[in-house]
Scaffold this motif. Sequence first.
Motif, PDB file in Angstrom:
ATOM      1  N   THR A  10       0.719  -1.110  -0.056  1.00 31.42           N
ATOM      2  CA  THR A  10      -0.027  -0.004   0.039  1.00 31.42           C
ATOM      3  C   THR A  10       0.714   1.249   0.070  1.00 31.42           C
ATOM      4  O   THR A  10       0.332   2.450  -0.299  1.00 31.42           O
ATOM      5  N   GLY A  11       2.012   1.020   0.243  1.00 35.01           N
ATOM      6  CA  GLY A  11       2.917   2.421   0.659  1.00 35.01           C
ATOM      7  C   GLY A  11       2.834   3.262   1.798  1.00 35.01           C
ATOM      8  O   GLY A  11       3.293   4.149   1.911  1.00 35.01           O
ATOM      9  N   VAL A  12       1.885   2.529   2.800  1.00 35.45           N
ATOM     10  CA  VAL A  12       1.618   3.039   4.056  1.00 35.45           C
ATOM     11  C   VAL A  12       2.685   2.541   5.051  1.00 35.45           C
ATOM     12  O   VAL A  12       2.678   1.129   5.293  1.00 35.45           O
ATOM     13  N   PRO A  13       3.243   3.271   5.722  1.00 34.08           N
ATOM     14  CA  PRO A  13       4.341   2.779   6.827  1.00 34.08           C
ATOM     15  C   PRO A  13       3.474   1.905   7.728  1.00 34.08           C
ATOM     16  O   PRO A  13       2.344   2.166   8.156  1.00 34.08           O
ATOM     17  N   VAL A  46      -7.095  -0.205   3.284  1.00 40.20           N
ATOM     18  CA  VAL A  46      -6.079   0.822   3.462  1.00 40.20           C
ATOM     19  C   VAL A  46      -6.234   1.847   2.349  1.00 40.20           C
ATOM     20  O   VAL A  46      -5.997   3.201   2.816  1.00 40.20           O
ATOM     21  N   GLN A  47      -6.393   1.562   1.118  1.00 37.98           N
ATOM     22  CA  GLN A  47      -6.380   2.653   0.021  1.00 37.98           C
ATOM     23  C   GLN A  47      -7.721   3.498   0.243  1.00 37.98           C
ATOM     24  O   GLN A  47      -7.796   4.604   0.134  1.00 37.98           O
ATOM     25  N   LEU A  52      -9.913   8.699   2.115  1.00 34.68           N
ATOM     26  CA  LEU A  52     -11.122   9.302   3.119  1.00 34.68           C
ATOM     27  C   LEU A  52     -10.030  10.645   4.000  1.00 34.68           C
ATOM     28  O   LEU A  52     -10.523  11.411   4.058  1.00 34.68           O
ATOM     29  N   LEU A  53      -8.793   9.833   4.459  1.00 35.60           N
ATOM     30  CA  LEU A  53      -7.979  10.997   5.107  1.00 35.60           C
ATOM     31  C   LEU A  53      -7.492  12.039   4.486  1.00 35.60           C
ATOM     32  O   LEU A  53      -7.381  13.040   4.833  1.00 35.60           O
ATOM     33  N   ASP A  54      -7.114  11.515   3.004  1.00 34.95           N
ATOM     34  CA  ASP A  54      -6.725  12.725   2.082  1.00 34.95           C
ATOM     35  C   ASP A  54      -7.880  13.633   1.868  1.00 34.95           C
ATOM     36  O   ASP A  54      -7.723  14.956   1.564  1.00 34.95           O
ATOM     37  N   ALA A  55      -9.193  13.312   1.994  1.00 32.50           N
ATOM     38  CA  ALA A  55     -10.347  14.284   1.668  1.00 32.50           C
ATOM     39  C   ALA A  55     -10.399  15.189   2.792  1.00 32.50           C
ATOM     40  O   ALA A  55     -11.394  16.046   2.705  1.00 32.50           O
TER      41      ALA A  55
END
Length: 124
Positions: A10-13, A46-47, A52-55
């Motif tokens: 996902t590229g999420v730590p 996760v995506q 939603l967090l980015d929004a």
Amino acid sequence: MLIGELAEATGVPARLLRYYEQQGLLRPERTGHGYREYPDCAVVRVQQIRGLLDAGLPTRIIRPLLPLLERSANGLVRPADLPQDVVGQLAEEAARLRERVARLSRDLESIELVLSAVPPRRDP
């Protein structure tokens, strides 16, 4: 998949994935050795969380939306499926975001005004 594999997919730590778990957004199983184990569908989850967090939505609003997104065939939540308290929270969040956009627009106008007054630089 283990937490490192989900982080890579996902590229999420991994640190953020553990935070999502603390917030009730992800629920991994535990192996016999106590390792977090995620199903393949966790990548999509996760995506969705990242989107939603980015929004600009906080985790307290994202939490009740995720099960609705899971049941959705097209990844969209039907307004009729939203609990009334979530509708109220979304309305408050929309108002907060509108205020933020207005403030950012004013800041951008100020910056552009200053920049328009600066003469172009000539490099030697």
